[in-house]
Design a protein around this motif. Sequence first.
Motif, PDB file in Angstrom:
ATOM      1  N   GLU A  73      28.026 -11.229  28.871  1.00 55.34           N
ATOM      2  CA  GLU A  73      27.268 -10.157  28.221  1.00 55.34           C
ATOM      3  C   GLU A  73      27.799  -9.947  26.795  1.00 55.34           C
ATOM      4  N   PRO A  74      26.913  -9.847  25.805  1.00 58.70           N
ATOM      5  CA  PRO A  74      27.365  -9.711  24.412  1.00 58.70           C
ATOM      6  C   PRO A  74      28.340  -8.563  24.187  1.00 58.70           C
ATOM      7  N   VAL A  75      28.176  -7.463  24.924  1.00 63.47           N
ATOM      8  CA  VAL A  75      29.058  -6.326  24.700  1.00 63.47           C
ATOM      9  C   VAL A  75      30.512  -6.698  24.993  1.00 63.47           C
ATOM     10  N   PHE A  76      30.751  -7.540  25.991  1.00 59.37           N
ATOM     11  CA  PHE A  76      32.122  -7.922  26.318  1.00 59.37           C
ATOM     12  C   PHE A  76      32.667  -8.950  25.333  1.00 59.37           C
ATOM     13  N   THR A  77      31.791  -9.817  24.848  1.00 62.27           N
ATOM     14  CA  THR A  77      32.213 -10.776  23.821  1.00 62.27           C
ATOM     15  C   THR A  77      32.640 -10.044  22.553  1.00 62.27           C
ATOM     16  N   GLU A  78      31.822  -9.065  22.145  1.00 62.41           N
ATOM     17  CA  GLU A  78      32.115  -8.317  20.919  1.00 62.41           C
ATOM     18  C   GLU A  78      33.389  -7.480  21.056  1.00 62.41           C
ATOM     19  N   LEU A  79      33.534  -6.810  22.183  1.00 64.51           N
ATOM     20  CA  LEU A  79      34.726  -5.995  22.378  1.00 64.51           C
ATOM     21  C   LEU A  79      35.965  -6.865  22.534  1.00 64.51           C
ATOM     22  N   GLY A  80      35.801  -8.041  23.127  1.00 65.31           N
ATOM     23  CA  GLY A  80      36.921  -8.967  23.226  1.00 65.31           C
ATOM     24  C   GLY A  80      37.415  -9.388  21.861  1.00 65.31           C
ATOM     25  N   ARG A  81      36.487  -9.667  20.949  1.00 66.75           N
ATOM     26  CA  ARG A  81      36.877 -10.022  19.577  1.00 66.75           C
ATOM     27  C   ARG A  81      37.593  -8.860  18.900  1.00 66.75           C
TER      28      ARG A  81
END
Length: 281
Positions: A192-200
């Motif tokens: 999910e994009p939200v987890f990719t973004e928060l991971g970064r």
Amino acid sequence: MEKFTLNNGVKMPVIGIGTFLMDPDHAEQAVYDALNSGYRMIDTANGYMNEKAVGRGMKKTGVDRKDIFLSTKLWPSVYEDPNAVDDTLRRLGTDYVDLLFIHQPSGNWEAGYRQLEKALKDGKARAIGISNFHDEKLAKLLEVSEVKPQVMQYENHPYYTADDVRKALAPFNVRFMAWYPLGHGDKSLQREPVFTELGRKYGKSPAQVILRWHVQFGNVVIPGSTNPDHIRANADIFDFTLTDEEMDEIAKIKKNIRYYNGSAAQEESYAQMRPDFDSQK
């Protein structure tokens, strides 16, 4: 390690190692690796057929028993067995567990829950819980139980937060312990994009962000892994905090769809299964 305080005052670590689907050799090693990596909670069950191995893994580390939070579950076929709790403790190699569940709302679960209440009174369990209860059986348990459960173990992840079960348990301040916390291997959740973004943003993996979400949502989590690197990474979630806005963004991906779709008939069939728990390695 952060801890939650249960409704009877017992303190429980927010993350532990789950041993579901681990054979004895892998369970023993995973418990050993987890405790040596700073974990202080272990979850097993009669039905996992690895309680003896879990006990061995605990002893091998040399970590003091009082510093380990150990949870296990009675299988439906032993709900009416007066020796079930003592047999479980013998397999684990301990004289008490920190949390004792009944595993399924099947068979004579009322007798099973009375066993938990007795174990609590006898000092053989510090807290008690239920697993997979819902609808009318959950309502009946909350009505007839002398001691309300401290913990509910139930499927939980950002796609599914079991809101109806939470609502029923809210008046009793029952803590949720999440199984399938990372979506049962469903890569679409971690992608999910939200987890990719928060991971970064936080320098974390999507899995670490999801586990942090669980803790801030109020869930105890028990991710299972036999990979020492993954075990260490799963617990590396205490050096960042998601903002309220980020928690709200994650809430938007909820689908109210479970990975587990067992029927009432399937749950009831568990009561007929009678594994030889003492045959485990």
